[in-house]
Design a protein around this motif. Structure first.
Motif, PDB file in Angstrom:
ATOM      1  N   ILE A 280      12.578  -6.476  12.207  1.00 28.55           N
ATOM      2  CA  ILE A 280      11.737  -6.306  11.120  1.00 28.55           C
ATOM      3  C   ILE A 280      11.021  -5.561  10.642  1.00 28.55           C
ATOM      4  N   ILE A 281      10.384  -5.227   9.598  1.00 28.43           N
ATOM      5  CA  ILE A 281       9.390  -4.036   9.240  1.00 28.43           C
ATOM      6  C   ILE A 281       8.006  -4.691   8.870  1.00 28.43           C
ATOM      7  N   LEU A 282       7.155  -3.963   9.487  1.00 27.14           N
ATOM      8  CA  LEU A 282       5.730  -4.442   9.273  1.00 27.14           C
ATOM      9  C   LEU A 282       4.994  -4.039   8.090  1.00 27.14           C
ATOM     10  N   THR A 283       4.307  -4.736   7.355  1.00 23.84           N
ATOM     11  CA  THR A 283       3.499  -4.439   6.258  1.00 23.84           C
ATOM     12  C   THR A 283       2.019  -4.975   6.514  1.00 23.84           C
ATOM     13  N   PHE A 284       1.023  -4.291   6.177  1.00 21.27           N
ATOM     14  CA  PHE A 284      -0.317  -4.640   6.621  1.00 21.27           C
ATOM     15  C   PHE A 284      -1.489  -4.330   5.369  1.00 21.27           C
ATOM     16  N   LEU A 285      -1.937  -5.484   4.837  1.00 21.04           N
ATOM     17  CA  LEU A 285      -2.794  -5.440   3.784  1.00 21.04           C
ATOM     18  C   LEU A 285      -4.182  -5.569   4.046  1.00 21.04           C
ATOM     19  N   LEU A 286      -4.672  -4.310   4.548  1.00 22.70           N
ATOM     20  CA  LEU A 286      -5.938  -4.098   4.917  1.00 22.70           C
ATOM     21  C   LEU A 286      -6.466  -3.243   3.853  1.00 22.70           C
TER      22      LEU A 286
ATOM     23  N   ALA B 173       4.716   6.723  -9.785  1.00 21.77           N
ATOM     24  CA  ALA B 173       5.470   5.427 -10.031  1.00 21.77           C
ATOM     25  C   ALA B 173       5.205   4.334  -9.265  1.00 21.77           C
ATOM     26  N   GLN B 174       5.381   4.549  -7.888  1.00 21.82           N
ATOM     27  CA  GLN B 174       5.336   3.675  -6.812  1.00 21.82           C
ATOM     28  C   GLN B 174       4.019   2.953  -7.234  1.00 21.82           C
ATOM     29  N   LEU B 175       2.813   3.543  -7.336  1.00 21.13           N
ATOM     30  CA  LEU B 175       1.592   3.062  -7.511  1.00 21.13           C
ATOM     31  C   LEU B 175       1.551   2.190  -8.711  1.00 21.13           C
ATOM     32  N   GLU B 176       2.020   2.520  -9.798  1.00 20.87           N
ATOM     33  CA  GLU B 176       2.101   1.861 -11.125  1.00 20.87           C
ATOM     34  C   GLU B 176       2.834   0.608 -10.742  1.00 20.87           C
ATOM     35  N   GLN B 177       3.883   0.650  -9.939  1.00 24.50           N
ATOM     36  CA  GLN B 177       4.486  -0.738  -9.833  1.00 24.50           C
ATOM     37  C   GLN B 177       3.934  -1.583  -9.088  1.00 24.50           C
ATOM     38  N   ALA B 178       3.090  -1.174  -7.863  1.00 22.27           N
ATOM     39  CA  ALA B 178       2.285  -1.973  -7.015  1.00 22.27           C
ATOM     40  C   ALA B 178       1.155  -2.344  -7.675  1.00 22.27           C
TER      41      ALA B 178
ATOM     42  N   ARG C 135      -7.278   0.537  -7.085  1.00 25.58           N
ATOM     43  CA  ARG C 135      -7.214   1.246  -5.681  1.00 25.58           C
ATOM     44  C   ARG C 135      -6.926   0.595  -4.464  1.00 25.58           C
ATOM     45  N   GLN C 136      -6.995  -0.968  -4.535  1.00 27.13           N
ATOM     46  CA  GLN C 136      -6.486  -1.775  -3.363  1.00 27.13           C
ATOM     47  C   GLN C 136      -4.840  -1.606  -3.407  1.00 27.13           C
ATOM     48  N   SER C 137      -4.201  -1.433  -4.699  1.00 28.53           N
ATOM     49  CA  SER C 137      -2.839  -1.201  -4.556  1.00 28.53           C
ATOM     50  C   SER C 137      -2.330  -0.010  -3.884  1.00 28.53           C
ATOM     51  N   LEU C 138      -3.127   1.359  -4.107  1.00 29.69           N
ATOM     52  CA  LEU C 138      -2.995   2.441  -3.424  1.00 29.69           C
ATOM     53  C   LEU C 138      -2.920   2.302  -1.763  1.00 29.69           C
ATOM     54  N   GLU C 139      -4.237   1.482  -1.456  1.00 30.53           N
ATOM     55  CA  GLU C 139      -4.667   1.479  -0.187  1.00 30.53           C
ATOM     56  C   GLU C 139      -3.448   0.595   0.598  1.00 30.53           C
ATOM     57  N   LYS C 140      -3.073  -0.386  -0.055  1.00 30.44           N
ATOM     58  CA  LYS C 140      -1.899  -1.061   0.644  1.00 30.44           C
ATOM     59  C   LYS C 140      -0.486  -0.322   0.644  1.00 30.44           C
ATOM     60  N   LEU C 141      -0.307   0.607  -0.173  1.00 30.49           N
ATOM     61  CA  LEU C 141       1.020   1.316  -0.014  1.00 30.49           C
ATOM     62  C   LEU C 141       0.546   2.496   1.136  1.00 30.49           C
TER      63      LEU C 141
ATOM     64  N   ALA D  96       0.813   0.403   4.471  1.00 26.48           N
ATOM     65  CA  ALA D  96       2.213   0.147   4.669  1.00 26.48           C
ATOM     66  C   ALA D  96       2.904   1.373   5.106  1.00 26.48           C
ATOM     67  N   THR D  97       2.579   2.455   4.716  1.00 22.40           N
ATOM     68  CA  THR D  97       3.380   3.672   4.861  1.00 22.40           C
ATOM     69  C   THR D  97       2.961   4.063   6.318  1.00 22.40           C
ATOM     70  N   LEU D  98       1.656   4.001   6.830  1.00 25.06           N
ATOM     71  CA  LEU D  98       1.292   4.327   7.941  1.00 25.06           C
ATOM     72  C   LEU D  98       2.061   3.474   9.322  1.00 25.06           C
ATOM     73  N   ILE D  99       2.086   2.112   8.844  1.00 23.11           N
ATOM     74  CA  ILE D  99       2.750   1.261   9.862  1.00 23.11           C
ATOM     75  C   ILE D  99       4.010   1.578   9.755  1.00 23.11           C
ATOM     76  N   GLU D 100       4.754   1.744   8.848  1.00 24.28           N
ATOM     77  CA  GLU D 100       6.324   2.045   8.540  1.00 24.28           C
ATOM     78  C   GLU D 100       6.553   3.350   9.462  1.00 24.28           C
TER      79      GLU D 100
END
Length: 626
Positions: A21-27, A53-58, A89-95, A98-102
């Motif tokens: 599995i791959i971890l995502t983290f919603l902090l 574009a990724q940010l807009e989708q998130a 801002r929260q959407s960007l923070e989640k991305l 998630a990137t750091l954990i990935e």
């Protein structure tokens, strides 16, 4: 913390369990070390780009989630620009998280199993009928996701992320162990019950009896005159630019789509996968003996079930599932298995010896452009619209800067007419421009000074990433102090309340002293109040300061009540009589639930520590996000 995780993931089997599995983290919460750097990206995390574009989708997915959660109240959120800004801002923070954990997961050599993801989807209750997976419900759900621009692959990745999240939580929770006696003591305190009486001395009734003189009012006003002000006010003109207008005008050609596909081919490529099994033994001699049996034709699955010291894989005949080459543990890489059915030599592990077998292979797959053309078209269109929007901003900015006499030239460049407002102050900004960045530019920037409006146009003010403004202050009224006669009624209310609060404090403390001396009955009668009927309160359900104070009082002795004093949310004085304390009685089920909660909090804390460690070592840069 990081060392604990590395130790836990040291063995190849645990690596492979986590590799499923791959971890995502919603902090949420971007801290101060994030540097800001302009550019065409939303952020860069250790050199890895998060596109606009990724940010807009998130951001769109966040808004869809909020709409699902809030229902009819969602329109209130849409009208609150500050909350929308926070949501982006929260959407960007989640991305970013998630990137750091990935990246961290990849560093550990973890990967994901398509079979486990598929099984997890089949097990989702809302995709089942009578406990069995229903493909029609699944297709209906995919259609629902498509309306929110979420592809089946994105949905599968979310499932993959949920799986590794649960696995990682188990690793984290298992790293912290609390003694059962400690847990039981904490739970008993939480379930403790106290029998109390409350009596309230109301501030409002005392305030109603207060009298004030003109001299008192004038003295208070003279000392506090700066608090009785009429705020500064402005009239402004502004040009509003909206990215949605650019999206309507964008066209995407086949060449655009093909170029994006070629430039991002890795995103649509599934690497070669290999399926492995293994048998773990305690000693080199035992491993060699098993390898000899296998070479003579013994059944691999049966030997794994009977002899492997790794009980997790032994239950499945040694099966380790499908993995990609770039995520294999070093032990498997060293086996260098290339042909179906090939056995490795005996491989030394950190906790024993192993024999690996390559069970099957899946060649690399590349999604055809025809299958993903609509998805790519949306992405390209969005990116071109963003580029057009920023080009428009530069054009209008140059026009406004080159002609500061008015917004006329900027209007021509934008193709929009400027809007002119009536008078307003900082607390009553028109909804269309009620963004913190715009308010800051108007009242705290260079558009006004101590002489009034400076007569210049603002720079482009970007808000929420999809809107931007050019603002000009047309007129300005400075802040003024209200004359005493205008402020007199407000001053009177403040002085009366101040006098009432002092009197309330004195009277409530006298009542408390009388209660402690055993003279409380007459004192309460004189004050015109009495204790209410007894109330049983629990430590776990404290709701106000009075109950908080009640749990700080010492236990009554020899049947004599204990007294205390608190203040409620209205400023009233609350007298407390504590009659009885009953120790908490905790059932096995309650203790179990408390332990689960304790473990969850511990795991969340360790997960937070992990993300903080990753952030402390990360190079994170902001690009264009608003």
């Amino acid at each position: 913390m990081m060392d604990n995780l590395r130790t836990a993931a040291n063995g190849p089997v645990l690596k492979i369990v986590l590799a499923l599995i791959i971890l995502t983290f919603l902090l949420t919460g971007v801290t101060g070390y994030l540097s800001s750097e302009s550019g065409s990206y939303a952020a860069k995390v250790n050199g890895q780009t998060i596109s606009r574009a990724q940010l807009e989708q998130a951001f769109l997915q966040e808004k869809n989630a909020q709409q699902e959660k809030l229902g009819d109240k969602f329109s209130t959120l849409l009208s609150d620009e500050q909350r929308l800004q926070q949501l982006r801002r929260q959407s960007l923070e989640k991305l970013i998280n998630a990137t750091l954990i990935e990246q961290y997961v990849h560093k550990l050599g973890l990967s994901a199993s398509d079979e486990q993801v598929a099984q997890e989807i089949r097990n989702l209750p809302f995709l089942q009928i009578d406990g069995k997976f229903d493909n029609n419900k699944y297709q209906d759900y995919l259609n629902l996701l498509a309306r929110s621009n979420i592809s089946p692959d994105s949905f599968a990745e979310q499932i993959r992320q949920d799986l590794i999240n649960r696995q990682m939580e188990q690793v984290l929770i298992g790293a912290e162990i609390a003694l059962p006696t400690e847990i039981k003591q904490e739970a008993a305190l939480l379930f403790q019950e106290r029998t109390v009486h409350f009596a309230t001395l109301e501030l409002k009734s005392i305030e109603a009896k207060q009298t004030v003189t003109d001299e008192e009012l004038k003295n208070y006003y003279d000392v506090n005159s700066k608090h009785f002000t009429v705020p500064e006010k402005v009239k402004v003109s502004y040009i509003k630019m909206d990215a949605a207008n650019e999206l309507k005008n964008v066209t995407v050609s086949d060449t655009d789509i093909e170029k994006y596909y070629k430039d991002n081919l890795s995103q649509y490529t599934k690497l070669e996968q290999k399926k492995y099994s293994f048998i773990q033994l305690a000693s080199d001699s035992a491993a060699k003996s098993v390898l000899d049996e296998l070479k003579k034709g013994a059944d691999f699955s049966q030997l794994a079930s009977e002899k492997s010291t790794d009980k997790f894989s032994a239950q499945k005949g040694g099966d380790l599932g499908w993995m990609e080459e770039n995520s294999l543990p070093n032990e498997l890489k060293s086996a260098n298995l290339t042909q179906k059915g090939q056995l490795s030599d005996v491989i030394k592990l950190s906790n024993g010896y192993a024999i690996f077998r390559l069970d099957d292979l899946k060649p690399q797959e590349v999604k055809p452009l025809a299958d993903i053309r609509p998805e790519i078209e949306k992405i390209v269109k969005q990116e071109k619209a963003v580029d057009a929007f920023y080009a428009l901003q530069r054009k209008v900015s140059d026009a406004a800067a080159n002609n500061n006499e008015s917004l006329a030239v900027a209007e021509k460049a934008a193709g929009y007419q400027a809007v002119t407002t009536d008078w307003f102050d900082r607390d009553n900004v028109p909804a269309d421009i009620n963004f913190s960045q715009v308010v800051q530019a108007i009242f705290s920037g260079n558009l006004v000074d101590d002489k009034g409006a400076t007569g210049i146009n603002s720079d482009v003010i970007s808000v929420e990433g999809d809107r931007a403004f050019i603002v000009r202050v047309d007129d300005f009224k400075a802040e003024t102090v209200q004359p005493f006669e205008q402020a007199k009624s407000e001053v009177a209310e403040l002085v009366k309340r101040q006098k009432a609060e002092k009197q309330l404090q004195v009277e409530s403390e006298k009542l408390l002293a009388a209660l402690k001396e055993g003279k409380g009955e007459q004192a309460l009668k004189t004050a015109g109040i009495q204790f209410a009927q007894p109330t049983v309160i629990k430590n776990m359900s404290q709701t106000n300061q009075a109950t908080d104070v009640a749990f700080t009082l010492p236990h009554p002795k020899e049947g004599k009540p204990v007294y205390g004093l608190a203040q409620d949310e209205l400023g009233n004085a609350v007298l407390i009589q504590l009659d009885k304390v009953v120790p908490g009685s905790v059932t096995d089920e309650q203790l179990k639930q408390y332990m689960i909660g304790y473990q969850y909090q511990t795991g969340a804390s360790m997960l937070e520590s992990l993300i903080m460690n990753l952030r402390s070592d990360a190079d994170i840069k902001f690009g264009q996000i608003e």
